[in-house]
Write a protein that holds these residues in place. Structure first.
Motif, PDB file in Angstrom:
ATOM      1  N   MET A   1       7.113  14.315 -18.018  1.00 16.61           N
ATOM      2  CA  MET A   1       7.648  15.660 -17.985  1.00 16.61           C
ATOM      3  C   MET A   1       6.822  16.529 -17.038  1.00 16.61           C
ATOM      4  O   MET A   1       5.602  16.469 -17.027  1.00 16.61           O
ATOM      5  N   ASN A   2       7.464  17.352 -16.261  1.00 21.76           N
ATOM      6  CA  ASN A   2       6.759  18.209 -15.307  1.00 21.76           C
ATOM      7  C   ASN A   2       7.151  19.665 -15.478  1.00 21.76           C
ATOM      8  O   ASN A   2       7.503  20.331 -14.532  1.00 21.76           O
ATOM      9  N   GLY A   3       7.084  20.151 -16.682  1.00 22.60           N
ATOM     10  CA  GLY A   3       7.469  21.533 -16.949  1.00 22.60           C
ATOM     11  C   GLY A   3       6.343  22.500 -16.658  1.00 22.60           C
ATOM     12  O   GLY A   3       5.258  22.115 -16.224  1.00 22.60           O
ATOM     13  N   PRO A   4       6.611  23.790 -16.916  1.00 17.64           N
ATOM     14  CA  PRO A   4       5.602  24.822 -16.665  1.00 17.64           C
ATOM     15  C   PRO A   4       4.318  24.612 -17.464  1.00 17.64           C
ATOM     16  O   PRO A   4       3.236  24.924 -17.011  1.00 17.64           O
ATOM     17  N   ARG A   5       4.457  24.070 -18.680  1.00 14.21           N
ATOM     18  CA  ARG A   5       3.271  23.841 -19.509  1.00 14.21           C
ATOM     19  C   ARG A   5       2.368  22.787 -18.870  1.00 14.21           C
ATOM     20  O   ARG A   5       1.156  22.916 -18.851  1.00 14.21           O
ATOM     21  N   ASP A   6       2.987  21.713 -18.311  1.00 17.50           N
ATOM     22  CA  ASP A   6       2.217  20.680 -17.632  1.00 17.50           C
ATOM     23  C   ASP A   6       1.517  21.252 -16.404  1.00 17.50           C
ATOM     24  O   ASP A   6       0.353  20.955 -16.145  1.00 17.50           O
ATOM     25  N   ALA A   7       2.222  22.077 -15.644  1.00 21.91           N
ATOM     26  CA  ALA A   7       1.647  22.691 -14.442  1.00 21.91           C
ATOM     27  C   ALA A   7       0.485  23.604 -14.830  1.00 21.91           C
ATOM     28  O   ALA A   7      -0.553  23.614 -14.163  1.00 21.91           O
ATOM     29  N   ARG A   8       0.645  24.350 -15.902  1.00 17.94           N
ATOM     30  CA  ARG A   8      -0.419  25.253 -16.352  1.00 17.94           C
ATOM     31  C   ARG A   8      -1.643  24.445 -16.781  1.00 17.94           C
ATOM     32  O   ARG A   8      -2.776  24.773 -16.423  1.00 17.94           O
ATOM     33  N   ALA A   9      -1.426  23.371 -17.547  1.00 20.62           N
ATOM     34  CA  ALA A   9      -2.533  22.531 -18.002  1.00 20.62           C
ATOM     35  C   ALA A   9      -3.240  21.885 -16.811  1.00 20.62           C
ATOM     36  O   ALA A   9      -4.471  21.818 -16.764  1.00 20.62           O
ATOM     37  N   ARG A  10      -2.474  21.429 -15.828  1.00 20.34           N
ATOM     38  CA  ARG A  10      -3.061  20.818 -14.632  1.00 20.34           C
ATOM     39  C   ARG A  10      -3.870  21.863 -13.863  1.00 20.34           C
ATOM     40  O   ARG A  10      -4.978  21.599 -13.408  1.00 20.34           O
ATOM     41  N   GLY A  11      -3.322  23.091 -13.751  1.00 18.66           N
ATOM     42  CA  GLY A  11      -4.028  24.167 -13.070  1.00 18.66           C
ATOM     43  C   GLY A  11      -5.337  24.509 -13.755  1.00 18.66           C
ATOM     44  O   GLY A  11      -6.362  24.713 -13.103  1.00 18.66           O
ATOM     45  N   GLU A  12      -5.319  24.571 -15.080  1.00 11.04           N
ATOM     46  CA  GLU A  12      -6.536  24.876 -15.831  1.00 11.04           C
ATOM     47  C   GLU A  12      -7.570  23.773 -15.655  1.00 11.04           C
ATOM     48  O   GLU A  12      -8.767  24.044 -15.518  1.00 11.04           O
ATOM     49  N   ALA A  13      -7.108  22.508 -15.645  1.00  5.83           N
ATOM     50  CA  ALA A  13      -8.030  21.384 -15.446  1.00  5.83           C
ATOM     51  C   ALA A  13      -8.661  21.452 -14.057  1.00  5.83           C
ATOM     52  O   ALA A  13      -9.872  21.253 -13.906  1.00  5.83           O
ATOM     53  N   VAL A  14      -7.864  21.752 -13.045  1.00  4.77           N
ATOM     54  CA  VAL A  14      -8.386  21.861 -11.678  1.00  4.77           C
ATOM     55  C   VAL A  14      -9.381  23.018 -11.590  1.00  4.77           C
ATOM     56  O   VAL A  14     -10.435  22.890 -10.954  1.00  4.77           O
ATOM     57  N   GLU A  15      -9.098  24.137 -12.251  1.00  8.27           N
ATOM     58  CA  GLU A  15     -10.028  25.270 -12.227  1.00  8.27           C
ATOM     59  C   GLU A  15     -11.352  24.922 -12.898  1.00  8.27           C
ATOM     60  O   GLU A  15     -12.414  25.316 -12.419  1.00  8.27           O
ATOM     61  N   ARG A  16     -11.303  24.157 -13.991  1.00  5.47           N
ATOM     62  CA  ARG A  16     -12.550  23.729 -14.648  1.00  5.47           C
ATOM     63  C   ARG A  16     -13.360  22.826 -13.715  1.00  5.47           C
ATOM     64  O   ARG A  16     -14.578  22.974 -13.594  1.00  5.47           O
ATOM     65  N   LEU A  17     -12.674  21.894 -13.046  1.00  7.91           N
ATOM     66  CA  LEU A  17     -13.356  21.004 -12.099  1.00  7.91           C
ATOM     67  C   LEU A  17     -13.908  21.795 -10.914  1.00  7.91           C
ATOM     68  O   LEU A  17     -15.005  21.515 -10.420  1.00  7.91           O
ATOM     69  N   ALA A  18     -13.162  22.801 -10.472  1.00  7.73           N
ATOM     70  CA  ALA A  18     -13.607  23.649  -9.362  1.00  7.73           C
ATOM     71  C   ALA A  18     -14.859  24.422  -9.758  1.00  7.73           C
ATOM     72  O   ALA A  18     -15.821  24.518  -8.976  1.00  7.73           O
ATOM     73  N   ALA A  19     -14.884  24.973 -10.963  1.00  5.94           N
ATOM     74  CA  ALA A  19     -16.055  25.709 -11.441  1.00  5.94           C
ATOM     75  C   ALA A  19     -17.273  24.793 -11.496  1.00  5.94           C
ATOM     76  O   ALA A  19     -18.378  25.184 -11.098  1.00  5.94           O
ATOM     77  N   ALA A  20     -17.084  23.570 -11.985  1.00  9.87           N
ATOM     78  CA  ALA A  20     -18.194  22.609 -12.055  1.00  9.87           C
ATOM     79  C   ALA A  20     -18.677  22.243 -10.652  1.00  9.87           C
ATOM     80  O   ALA A  20     -19.888  22.158 -10.405  1.00  9.87           O
ATOM     81  N   TRP A  21     -17.740  22.069  -9.719  1.00  9.80           N
ATOM     82  CA  TRP A  21     -18.083  21.727  -8.332  1.00  9.80           C
ATOM     83  C   TRP A  21     -18.915  22.848  -7.705  1.00  9.80           C
ATOM     84  O   TRP A  21     -19.923  22.595  -7.049  1.00  9.80           O
TER      85      TRP A  21
END
Length: 122
Positions: A1-21
């Motif tokens: 499934m690729n709904g808005p919730r999946d996109a939001r979760a993926r965005g939050e995960a990328v932001e966490r990885l970006a902060a760590a980087w």
């Protein structure tokens, strides 16, 4: 499934990885996902005495353009307005800058391109 919730979760995960980087490169996390009038600040970090407002832009691939291309003058104005609101709300007066972190790929295969002082507040 690729709904808005999946996109939001993926965005939050990328932001966490970006902060760590960014933290690995010496920035100190202050806050994330700060909602303000007319905009949102993805990451607020410190670089010494400077408060850094970081816009994280992610694209799985660059077929439809690089993430840096999405930082339009309108987007810059929204970020500046949100940053001013953040500073007022937190009663802060310190040097500030706006960085952009362009992230391409999908976790765990991410590439980061960090633009320090990407644009000026005017």
């Amino acid at each position: 499934m690729n709904g808005p919730r999946d996109a939001r979760a993926r965005g939050e995960a990328v932001e966490r990885l970006a902060a760590a980087w960014l933290a690995e490169r010496g920035l100190v996390p202050v806050a994330a996902n700060q909602h303000a009038k007319g905009g949102e600040i993805d990451l607020v970090m410190r670089d010494g005495e400077t408060l850094v407002f970081v816009e994280v832009r992610h694209r799985a691939d660059v077929r439809h353009g690089h993430p840096l291309e999405t930082i339009t003058p309108t987007k810059q104005r929204r970020l500046i307005r949100a940053a001013r609101f953040y500073l007022q709300r937190n009663r802060l007066s310190c040097p500030c800058r706006f960085d952009v972190l362009a992230v391409t790929g999908l976790p765990p295969e991410l590439e980061f391109e960090w633009v320090v002082n990407a644009f000026d507040a005017y």
